[in-house]
Design a protein around this motif. Structure first.
Motif, PDB file in Angstrom:
ATOM      1  N   CYS A 131      32.447  29.366  34.867  1.00 41.09           N
ATOM      2  CA  CYS A 131      32.725  30.804  34.755  1.00 41.09           C
ATOM      3  C   CYS A 131      32.693  31.231  33.297  1.00 41.09           C
ATOM      4  O   CYS A 131      32.995  30.446  32.390  1.00 41.09           O
ATOM      5  CB  CYS A 131      34.100  31.124  35.344  1.00 41.09           C
ATOM      6  SG  CYS A 131      34.242  30.715  37.100  1.00 41.09           S
ATOM      7  N   VAL A 190      38.550  32.933  40.814  1.00 38.65           N
ATOM      8  CA  VAL A 190      37.796  32.090  41.741  1.00 38.65           C
ATOM      9  C   VAL A 190      38.693  31.009  42.333  1.00 38.65           C
ATOM     10  O   VAL A 190      38.688  30.764  43.545  1.00 38.65           O
ATOM     11  CB  VAL A 190      36.591  31.442  41.025  1.00 38.65           C
ATOM     12  CG1 VAL A 190      35.900  30.433  41.935  1.00 38.65           C
ATOM     13  CG2 VAL A 190      35.606  32.510  40.575  1.00 38.65           C
ATOM     14  N   ARG A 247      40.987  32.467  44.932  1.00 35.48           N
ATOM     15  CA  ARG A 247      40.295  32.799  46.186  1.00 35.48           C
ATOM     16  C   ARG A 247      40.036  31.536  47.021  1.00 35.48           C
ATOM     17  O   ARG A 247      40.181  31.545  48.243  1.00 35.48           O
ATOM     18  CB  ARG A 247      38.976  33.508  45.899  1.00 35.48           C
ATOM     19  CG  ARG A 247      39.109  34.917  45.360  1.00 35.48           C
ATOM     20  CD  ARG A 247      37.767  35.634  45.429  1.00 35.48           C
ATOM     21  NE  ARG A 247      37.343  35.837  46.809  1.00 35.48           N
ATOM     22  CZ  ARG A 247      36.128  36.180  47.191  1.00 35.48           C
ATOM     23  NH1 ARG A 247      35.182  36.342  46.278  1.00 35.48           N
ATOM     24  NH2 ARG A 247      35.825  36.336  48.465  1.00 35.48           N
ATOM     25  N   ILE A 248      39.666  30.455  46.322  1.00 36.06           N
ATOM     26  CA  ILE A 248      39.413  29.200  47.051  1.00 36.06           C
ATOM     27  C   ILE A 248      40.715  28.658  47.629  1.00 36.06           C
ATOM     28  O   ILE A 248      40.768  28.207  48.781  1.00 36.06           O
ATOM     29  CB  ILE A 248      38.765  28.158  46.105  1.00 36.06           C
ATOM     30  CG1 ILE A 248      37.378  28.631  45.663  1.00 36.06           C
ATOM     31  CG2 ILE A 248      38.641  26.802  46.802  1.00 36.06           C
ATOM     32  CD1 ILE A 248      36.743  27.756  44.602  1.00 36.06           C
ATOM     33  N   ILE A 255      37.300  32.048  50.263  1.00 34.55           N
ATOM     34  CA  ILE A 255      35.927  31.611  50.034  1.00 34.55           C
ATOM     35  C   ILE A 255      35.945  30.101  49.859  1.00 34.55           C
ATOM     36  O   ILE A 255      36.941  29.535  49.394  1.00 34.55           O
ATOM     37  CB  ILE A 255      35.331  32.298  48.779  1.00 34.55           C
ATOM     38  CG1 ILE A 255      33.825  32.048  48.689  1.00 34.55           C
ATOM     39  CG2 ILE A 255      36.041  31.850  47.522  1.00 34.55           C
ATOM     40  CD1 ILE A 255      33.149  32.840  47.570  1.00 34.55           C
ATOM     41  N   ALA A 262      31.351  29.637  46.587  1.00 32.94           N
ATOM     42  CA  ALA A 262      31.689  30.219  45.286  1.00 32.94           C
ATOM     43  C   ALA A 262      30.677  29.824  44.212  1.00 32.94           C
ATOM     44  O   ALA A 262      30.500  30.548  43.230  1.00 32.94           O
ATOM     45  CB  ALA A 262      33.091  29.791  44.858  1.00 32.94           C
ATOM     46  N   GLU A 291      27.839  32.327  43.888  1.00 30.45           N
ATOM     47  CA  GLU A 291      28.355  33.663  43.609  1.00 30.45           C
ATOM     48  C   GLU A 291      28.911  33.789  42.193  1.00 30.45           C
ATOM     49  O   GLU A 291      28.743  34.826  41.548  1.00 30.45           O
ATOM     50  CB  GLU A 291      29.457  34.026  44.611  1.00 30.45           C
ATOM     51  CG  GLU A 291      29.981  35.440  44.433  1.00 30.45           C
ATOM     52  CD  GLU A 291      30.937  35.880  45.533  1.00 30.45           C
ATOM     53  OE1 GLU A 291      31.645  36.886  45.339  1.00 30.45           O
ATOM     54  OE2 GLU A 291      30.968  35.212  46.593  1.00 30.45           O
ATOM     55  N   TYR A 292      29.545  32.716  41.696  1.00 26.00           N
ATOM     56  CA  TYR A 292      30.243  32.815  40.414  1.00 26.00           C
ATOM     57  C   TYR A 292      29.708  31.905  39.305  1.00 26.00           C
ATOM     58  O   TYR A 292      29.871  32.208  38.130  1.00 26.00           O
ATOM     59  CB  TYR A 292      31.739  32.496  40.610  1.00 26.00           C
ATOM     60  CG  TYR A 292      32.480  33.520  41.402  1.00 26.00           C
ATOM     61  CD1 TYR A 292      32.899  34.724  40.819  1.00 26.00           C
ATOM     62  CD2 TYR A 292      32.794  33.306  42.753  1.00 26.00           C
ATOM     63  CE1 TYR A 292      33.605  35.673  41.561  1.00 26.00           C
ATOM     64  CE2 TYR A 292      33.501  34.248  43.487  1.00 26.00           C
ATOM     65  CZ  TYR A 292      33.901  35.429  42.889  1.00 26.00           C
ATOM     66  OH  TYR A 292      34.591  36.354  43.608  1.00 26.00           O
TER      67      TYR A 292
END
Length: 487
Positions: free
Chosen positions: A227, A236, A239-240, A245, A250, A253-254
């Protein structure tokens, strides 16, 4: 312009001729469009492809020169050379204008008169009448700028007109300076030598290093999300953790995937490689401690990114017998532990020197199975400055011309003396001073020295101009954008 006008070619006349209107050839591609595109500016003066601009004229000059010489016309080279010329022209004009100098009208007229000459080189008034007054007026305007630049060049660098040995204009060189340069190249020294190549470092030494440094070569199985900020990385990870996600989703996406495959698989799996990614080396301990299937906290990289690791499996010791692993370990030693290799061969070189001193150089070569090589006599010349004559070392001595320790050693030895080991690039060498040559004084050397020193002066000034805060250089981005848009 009517036919019949005879043009002579001189340092200034070329500038006059370049003022004549032209059309850039289509072979130069889309960047050659005279559309007023701005490639940069110097002290507020735009450098653009506007019709009749200094930049556009310089492009045409370089194109025509390449064409007349039968050389290939690379668009990028032509454009950059023209950009460089334009920047230099503007800088020179600024320097002279700041001094208050004005180009005398007679200097302009004297240059114009050189255009209208007959076959004997004499001024022909009839030829001048074939050119419209408005055209000559434009020439004079152009010449005023060109002569300002010429004034700077003459005052700083000198020109072909001389008074005895010295240029009438420009910085003068003293006889003492010329004598000093001559003396630097007055003695040339030749040597015999032997060389140990670092590439010959034995496999058994690599194995010994690997056995005593197992941790460095332990292999890990990690996946990774990269990141651009700590805030994003924490988002992130959150969220995981909340199962909003998956780690796998991820990644695309990130993650920038700077250190990983597109699936997030870490590409460099040795422990030392992972440690070298981290800004704080102690963060490696966290990666060692996390359980299989777990994620790390965001860890800062050397590139100021933030990394989230996922441990896919337990680490395993490196199999040194595997050819790929062994090559990787040798590469590590060559890169990070070159001192070990140098120490190893330096010790062997000392053994060789001891034998050579007790018997002779050739006998030592024979006993240790080494090949004696020779260096043709060369002058002391750090950096291979052309004014002193270049030294072209062989493959075993690559970089010797820039190796201060090598040159100090070579030129402080006595005849027949054998040196201590010297590291030169990828080799450890031992020298024997075998012969010397005296270079006869060249009475015309000042011509060569002055010409080459003039070249260094011009290069230094031009490099300073290109680094000036007055220059806004958008050349590369603009050039490639123009080429791209034309496709």
């Amino acid at each position: 312009m009517k036919k019949g006008v005879l043009y002579t070619v001189g340092s200034i006349i070329i500038l006059v001729i370049s003022f004549i209107a032209f059309i850039l050839p289509s072979s130069l591609g889309g960047a050659a469009e005279m559309n007023g595109t701005v490639y940069g500016e110097y002290n507020g003066r735009k450098i653009s492809t506007k019709q009749g601009s200094d930049f556009t004229q310089a492009i045409a000059n370089h194109y025509n020169s390449a064409k007349n010489n039968g050389t290939e016309t690379q668009t990028g080279t032509i454009y950059y050379s023209a950009f460089y010329d334009t920047v230099t022209k503007y800088a020179y004009e600024d320097f002279v204008n700041a001094s208050g100098y004005k180009v005398p009208e007679e200097a302009i007229n004297r240059t114009i008169r050189q255009v209208f000459t007959d076959e004997n080189g004499n001024y022909d008034k009839k030829l001048s009448r074939q050119v419209e007054a408005s055209t000559i007026a434009e020439w004079k305007k152009q010449l005023a700028g060109d002569l300002i630049g010429q004034r700077f060049s003459d005052d700083i660098f000198g020109e072909s007109k001389t008074l005895g040995k010295e240029s009438i204009y420009g910085i003068k060189s003293s006889d003492a300076e010329t004598a000093f340069l001559e003396n630097l190249a007055s003695e040339k020294r030749g040597f015999d030598y032997i060389a140990y190549s670092k590439a010959d470092y034995p496999d058994e030494e690599i194995n010994k290093f690997a056995a005593s440094n197992k941790d460095k070569f332990r292999k890990y199985d990690f996946s990774l999300i990269v990141c651009d900020s700590k805030t994003t990385a924490e988002k992130v990870l959150n969220r995981i953790t909340k199962e909003e996600i998956t780690f796998e989703d991820a990644v695309p996406e990130y993650s920038s995937m700077y250190y990983s495959s597109t699936e997030g698989k870490l590409l460099n799996d040795f422990e030392y490689q992972i440690e070298n990614m981290l800004k704080n080396k102690e963060d490696m301990n966290q990666l060692k401690d996390i359980a299989v299937g777990s994620l790390s906290l965001p860890l800062e990289s050397l590139n100021d990114e933030f990394l989230i690791f996922k441990k896919n499996a337990s680490p395993v010791d490196c199999d040194i017998t595997n050819d790929e692993n062994f090559k990787a370990i040798r590469q590590y030693v060559s890169t990070y532990e070159s001192g070990l290799i140098e120490d190893y061969f330096s010790a062997k070189a000392v053994q060789f020197t001891t034998k050579a001193l007790n018997s002779d150089f050739d006998a030592a070569c024979e006993e240790y199975g080494l090949t004696k090589k020779s260096i043709a006599p060369f002058a002391l010349n750090y950096g291979n400055v052309s004014v002193l004559g270049t030294f072209s070392p062989g493959e075993d001595l690559e970089g010797a011309q820039n190796n201060e320790n090598f040159l100090k050693t070579a030129f402080s030895m006595k005849m027949e003396e054998i040196s201590s080991p010297v590291v030169v690039g990828n080799n450890i060498v031992v020298l024997k001073f075998t012969n010397t040559e005296s270079v006869e004084k060249d009475e015309t050397a000042y011509l060569t020295f002055n010409a080459q020193l003039d070249g260094y002066d011009r290069s230094s000034v031009n490099q300073a101009i290109l680094k000036s805060p007055k220059l806004k250089d958008n050349f590369l981005n603009t050039f490639y954008q123009q080429m791209y848009d034309a496709e």
